[in-house]
Design an enzyme around this catalytic site. Sequence first.
Site: not given
Length: 199
Positions: A9, A11-14
Site C-alpha cells: 500500500s 499509505l504504509s510507513p513500513f
Amino acid sequence: MAHIDYYLSVLSPFVYLAGTRPAEIAGRHGATITYKPLDISGLFAAVGAVPMKERHVNRRELRGQELRRESKRAGKELNPAPAHWPTNAAPASYALIAAQEDGSGDVGAYLAAIGRASWAEEKDIADEGVIRAALEESGFDPALADKGLLAGAEAYSRNLEEAINAGAVGVPFFVVDGSERFWGQDRLEQLDDFLAGKL
C-alpha cells in the site's frame, strides 16, 4: 529465475521504510519483481485485521516505537503523524500500475519517492502534482499520472483479490514463486537469504 510478487500500500510507513531494498534484493539474485498496490482497508477487512484507529492503545503505542526505531535503522526521516495521512491511495497506486506497464523508468524509485513525500515531506500523495513529480524523479513521463486509469482501477482491485489468495495478512508482503511468504520490511533479510538458498 525466481519471481517476487510484492503486495503493498502506498499509505504504509513500513512500505516506505522498505524503500528500494526489495528491488535491490531481487537484482542481486537475478529475480524478477512485480509491484502490486492494493487497498489496505480491504485487505484488513478480509483477513480480520483491525484498522489503525480501532486498535488498542497498546498496539498504537508499540507501532509508534517501532516506526521510530525502524526509521533510524533505515536512515530515513519519518514523521509518525504526517499532515496528509491517511489520504486517497488510489491515484498514486494507479500511477504505479501505469508506470510498471510503461517500463521506461524505475518503479521502485517511484514507490520510494511517494513514500518519502508522505512520511518525510508532508505532501499529499493523492495530489496530482506530487504524483507527477515522483514519476519524473524516477524516470517516467509525468503524464502517466493521467493514463490508464480504468486499467489501473481494475488492477488495483485484482491485486487485493490476489493478495488474499496468496496468503497476505498485511504490507509489505512478498511472495516468492507463488508459495514462500514474507511479511514486513523487517523480513527483507530473510527474503535475501531465501533467494540465496540459505533458508
